[in-house]
Write a protein that holds these residues in place. Structure first.
Motif, PDB file in Angstrom:
ATOM      1  N   GLU A  72     -11.009   1.236  -2.583  1.00 32.64           N
ATOM      2  CA  GLU A  72     -10.127   1.885  -1.602  1.00 32.64           C
ATOM      3  C   GLU A  72      -9.889   3.340  -1.999  1.00 32.64           C
ATOM      4  N   GLU A  73      -9.729   3.554  -3.329  1.00 40.74           N
ATOM      5  CA  GLU A  73      -9.486   4.926  -3.785  1.00 40.74           C
ATOM      6  C   GLU A  73     -10.681   5.824  -3.505  1.00 40.74           C
ATOM      7  N   GLU A  74     -11.882   5.246  -3.699  1.00 38.70           N
ATOM      8  CA  GLU A  74     -13.084   6.042  -3.424  1.00 38.70           C
ATOM      9  C   GLU A  74     -13.155   6.457  -1.953  1.00 38.70           C
ATOM     10  N   LEU A  75     -12.786   5.512  -1.079  1.00 39.84           N
ATOM     11  CA  LEU A  75     -12.905   5.792   0.358  1.00 39.84           C
ATOM     12  C   LEU A  75     -11.730   6.574   0.933  1.00 39.84           C
ATOM     13  N   LEU A  76     -10.546   6.344   0.375  1.00 38.31           N
ATOM     14  CA  LEU A  76      -9.351   6.908   1.010  1.00 38.31           C
ATOM     15  C   LEU A  76      -8.601   7.917   0.143  1.00 38.31           C
ATOM     16  N   GLY A  77      -9.014   8.029  -1.124  1.00 30.96           N
ATOM     17  CA  GLY A  77      -8.304   8.899  -2.066  1.00 30.96           C
ATOM     18  C   GLY A  77      -8.181  10.344  -1.593  1.00 30.96           C
ATOM     19  N   LYS A  78      -9.160  10.791  -0.777  1.00 31.08           N
ATOM     20  CA  LYS A  78      -9.124  12.193  -0.327  1.00 31.08           C
ATOM     21  C   LYS A  78      -7.959  12.454   0.627  1.00 31.08           C
ATOM     22  N   PHE A  79      -7.338  11.375   1.147  1.00 28.48           N
ATOM     23  CA  PHE A  79      -6.214  11.577   2.069  1.00 28.48           C
ATOM     24  C   PHE A  79      -4.855  11.524   1.365  1.00 28.48           C
ATOM     25  N   GLY A  80      -4.844  11.141   0.097  1.00 29.57           N
ATOM     26  CA  GLY A  80      -3.574  11.084  -0.632  1.00 29.57           C
ATOM     27  C   GLY A  80      -3.611   9.979  -1.672  1.00 29.57           C
ATOM     28  N   LYS A  81      -2.494   9.892  -2.408  1.00 36.56           N
ATOM     29  CA  LYS A  81      -2.436   8.918  -3.501  1.00 36.56           C
ATOM     30  C   LYS A  81      -2.207   7.520  -2.928  1.00 36.56           C
ATOM     31  N   LEU A  82      -2.946   6.546  -3.450  1.00 33.36           N
ATOM     32  CA  LEU A  82      -2.786   5.180  -2.943  1.00 33.36           C
ATOM     33  C   LEU A  82      -1.727   4.424  -3.737  1.00 33.36           C
ATOM     34  N   GLU A  83      -0.945   3.588  -3.021  1.00 35.45           N
ATOM     35  CA  GLU A  83      -0.028   2.679  -3.701  1.00 35.45           C
ATOM     36  C   GLU A  83      -0.875   1.592  -4.356  1.00 35.45           C
ATOM     37  N   ARG A  84      -0.244   0.869  -5.277  1.00 37.03           N
ATOM     38  CA  ARG A  84      -0.943  -0.221  -5.960  1.00 37.03           C
ATOM     39  C   ARG A  84      -1.181  -1.380  -4.983  1.00 37.03           C
ATOM     40  N   ILE A  85      -2.386  -1.938  -4.975  1.00 36.24           N
ATOM     41  CA  ILE A  85      -2.714  -3.051  -4.073  1.00 36.24           C
ATOM     42  C   ILE A  85      -1.762  -4.239  -4.295  1.00 36.24           C
ATOM     43  N   ILE A  86      -1.360  -4.882  -3.182  1.00 40.82           N
ATOM     44  CA  ILE A  86      -0.481  -6.055  -3.316  1.00 40.82           C
ATOM     45  C   ILE A  86      -1.347  -7.309  -3.217  1.00 40.82           C
ATOM     46  N   GLY A  87      -1.395  -8.070  -4.321  1.00 37.94           N
ATOM     47  CA  GLY A  87      -2.225  -9.270  -4.362  1.00 37.94           C
ATOM     48  C   GLY A  87      -1.413 -10.527  -4.094  1.00 37.94           C
ATOM     49  N   MET A  88      -2.093 -11.679  -4.183  1.00 36.58           N
ATOM     50  CA  MET A  88      -1.429 -12.967  -3.950  1.00 36.58           C
ATOM     51  C   MET A  88      -1.064 -13.634  -5.267  1.00 36.58           C
ATOM     52  N   ARG A  89      -0.004 -14.472  -5.218  1.00 40.32           N
ATOM     53  CA  ARG A  89       0.354 -15.188  -6.437  1.00 40.32           C
ATOM     54  C   ARG A  89      -0.663 -16.318  -6.683  1.00 40.32           C
ATOM     55  N   TYR A  90      -1.032 -17.020  -5.610  1.00 41.15           N
ATOM     56  CA  TYR A  90      -2.023 -18.095  -5.712  1.00 41.15           C
ATOM     57  C   TYR A  90      -3.128 -17.830  -4.685  1.00 41.15           C
ATOM     58  N   PRO A  91      -4.219 -17.199  -5.118  1.00 41.15           N
ATOM     59  CA  PRO A  91      -5.183 -16.674  -4.136  1.00 41.15           C
ATOM     60  C   PRO A  91      -6.224 -17.673  -3.627  1.00 41.15           C
ATOM     61  N   CYS A  92      -5.886 -18.976  -3.564  1.00 41.22           N
ATOM     62  CA  CYS A  92      -6.878 -19.961  -3.115  1.00 41.22           C
ATOM     63  C   CYS A  92      -6.415 -20.687  -1.853  1.00 41.22           C
ATOM     64  N   PHE A  93      -7.353 -21.268  -1.128  1.00 41.02           N
ATOM     65  CA  PHE A  93      -7.084 -22.109   0.047  1.00 41.02           C
ATOM     66  C   PHE A  93      -6.154 -21.422   1.048  1.00 41.02           C
ATOM     67  N   TYR A  94      -6.306 -20.124   1.195  1.00 39.49           N
ATOM     68  CA  TYR A  94      -5.374 -19.370   2.042  1.00 39.49           C
ATOM     69  C   TYR A  94      -5.809 -19.295   3.509  1.00 39.49           C
ATOM     70  N   ARG A  95      -7.083 -19.533   3.798  1.00 40.15           N
ATOM     71  CA  ARG A  95      -7.578 -19.370   5.187  1.00 40.15           C
ATOM     72  C   ARG A  95      -7.035 -20.462   6.089  1.00 40.15           C
ATOM     73  N   ASN A  96      -6.205 -20.070   7.053  1.00 41.02           N
ATOM     74  CA  ASN A  96      -5.590 -21.070   7.943  1.00 41.02           C
ATOM     75  C   ASN A  96      -6.506 -21.448   9.100  1.00 41.02           C
ATOM     76  N   LYS A  97      -7.677 -20.807   9.164  1.00 37.94           N
ATOM     77  CA  LYS A  97      -8.631 -21.118  10.231  1.00 37.94           C
ATOM     78  C   LYS A  97      -9.982 -21.400   9.588  1.00 37.94           C
ATOM     79  N   VAL A  98     -10.524 -22.575   9.873  1.00 37.86           N
ATOM     80  CA  VAL A  98     -11.800 -22.949   9.274  1.00 37.86           C
ATOM     81  C   VAL A  98     -12.787 -23.285  10.394  1.00 37.86           C
ATOM     82  N   THR A  99     -13.953 -22.672  10.320  1.00 37.96           N
ATOM     83  CA  THR A  99     -14.985 -22.952  11.320  1.00 37.96           C
ATOM     84  C   THR A  99     -16.205 -23.524  10.618  1.00 37.96           C
TER      85      THR A  99
END
Ligand code: SAH
Length: 415
Positions: free
Chosen positions: A32-59
């Motif tokens: 993100e910094e590489e792509l958007l850094g030229k527009f200003g300083k980026l905040e720290r990315i907000i991640g998930m506490r438990y990053p699994c089985f999160y997709r509520n739609k399955v096809t």
């Protein structure tokens, strides 16, 4: 926490399988910094506490393997070969369980998967969506033909196995297309839609309506967008590319009025019902292209104090952004699922009277290389704009003033 998937390579969905989550976040922040850094300083990315089985739609696509066994899963990246998926580490576990049950039922009902080459067979895809807060579950059976022999019994059997299913919809897709859903649908059981809750509002979701696939992070994302808008209750707001009206409705509670615009007619219908059900009266929805709509707003000298925009991966258009410039809202909150097109659009809008104030990446899609971003832009005050233009002119003049030197040198050479 499971982190390795046996079909990851073939499926291609999770580029970061096997990579520890903190490292994934680091990689996304860097990208993100590489792509958007030229527009200003980026905040720290907000991640998930438990990053699994999160997709509520399955096809799942249905087909047969070489031995003739029924398989279901995802298309191998860039092809139409089905990769059998027994367990996916990012999809909702209940949705996966229902899909496995459907696969198990097919043989007993002599139901063949649809064959794209011959046009024979019945079941093309199954889509299952679960409202994480309400527990409501929608199953969409996508058929390659409109005749569904023993359809009622099949659905009854499925409901026996999964009484937790709230609605079953039959969708007909007879076209040669890579789109999952066709245009015709029939409700076989229940209401034909499910309801879910986000940021204190209830939302009705139809089979074809867009609904964010990671509800936990969606609340984080929307709260950021609303925080960036800094609403005080007095603002006229536009929610462009509004889907079923989610951002607009959350904003409506804190604004004077909201207008939502969206291309998909079913989503607009859901949005209107949603406003009614949530008793939100200061919001109106329009069906149409967001660019056209903004151009008309600008031509009609309508006013907007804040514009939220959340376009699809292809990003927005110059037409839309030019109309934003004319409407000149004080704040523009851009929610993006693709930093590449976001960067392109920011390039345009920052040359047209807006400046980037905040950039917040939010990880909505752990294990994949996708990243969501919220950007706050504010209108440059006239004097800042004039100052910038004046400085640019002065700079141009200055650089022009070097030209005579260059000419002089040339002249001297000539002499
Ligand atoms: N803000 C919503 C939806 C975002 S997804 C949410 O958070 O749920 C992008 C939406 O833009 C989809 O609903 C899609 O149907 C819609 N869309 C795509 N192209 C459009 C266009 N040209 N004009 C208006 N809406 C469009």
């Amino acid at each position: 926490m499971p982190s390795v998937c046996v079909v990851a390579k073939k499926c291609g969905g999770c580029r970061y399988t096997g990579v520890p989550y903190p490292e994934q976040l680091e990689m996304k922040q860097k990208n993100e910094e590489e792509l958007l850094g030229k527009f200003g300083k980026l905040e720290r990315i907000i991640g998930m506490r438990y990053p699994c089985f999160y997709r509520n739609k399955v096809t799942a696509a249905f087909g047969k393997d070489k031995k003739g066994n029924i398989i279901c899963g995802t298309y191998q990246e860039g092809t139409h070969y089905i990769v059998q998926v027994d367990k996916c580490l990012i999809e909702d576990e209940k949705c996966q369980e229902i899909i496995r049950s459907i696969r198990g039922l097919l043989k007993g009902f002599k139901m063949e998967p649809f064959n794209e080459d011959t046009g024979k067979g019945l079941l093309r895809h199954v889509l299952v969506r679960r409202g994480i807060k309400t527990g409501e579950i929608m199953v969409v059976l996508v058929l390659g033909t409109h005749v569904f022999p023993s359809g009622n019994n099949f659905v009854k059997e499925l409901l026996k196995l999964h009484p937790e299913i709230s609605t079953v919809v039959i969708n007909i897709n007879e076209k040669r297309t890579s789109m999952v859903l066709g245009e015709r649908e029939k409700v076989s059981f229940g209401k034909g839609y499910i309801t879910d809750e986000l940021c204190g509002c209830r939302f009705r979701i139809s089979p074809s309506s867009f609904y964010q696939i990671n509800p936990i992070q969606t609340e984080v994302l929307y709260n950021k967008a609303i925080e960036f808008a800094g609403l005080t209750g007095k603002e006229s707001v536009i929610d462009a590319y509004c889907g079923i009206g989610t951002i607009g409705m959350v904003a409506a509670k804190k604004a004077k009025s909201v207008i939502g615009v969206e291309l998909n007619g079913n989503a607009v219908r859901d949005a209107r019902m949603n406003a009614k059900e949530n008793k939100i009266e200061n919001i109106e929805f329009f069906k149409g292209d967001a660019g056209d709509f903004m151009v008309k707003m600008a031509a009609g000298r309508e006013k907007a104090d804040v514009v939220f925009m959340d376009p699809p991966r292809a990003g927005s258009t110059e037409e839309f952004l030019t109309a934003v410039k004319i409407l000149s809202p004080k704040k523009l909150v851009y929610v993006s699922c693709n930093p590449v097109t976001l960067s392109r659009d920011l390039e345009f809008i920052t040359k047209n009277g807006y400046e980037v104030k905040k950039i917040q990446p939010v990880d909505m899609f752990p294990f994949t290389d996708h990243c969501e971003t919220v950007v706050l832009l504010t209108r440059e005050e006239k004097r800042d704009f004039v100052k910038k233009t004046f400085e640019k002119k002065r700079f141009d003049k200055k650089s022009n003033s070097r030209k005579p030197d260059y000419r002089k040198k040339k002249d001297m050479q000539r002499a």
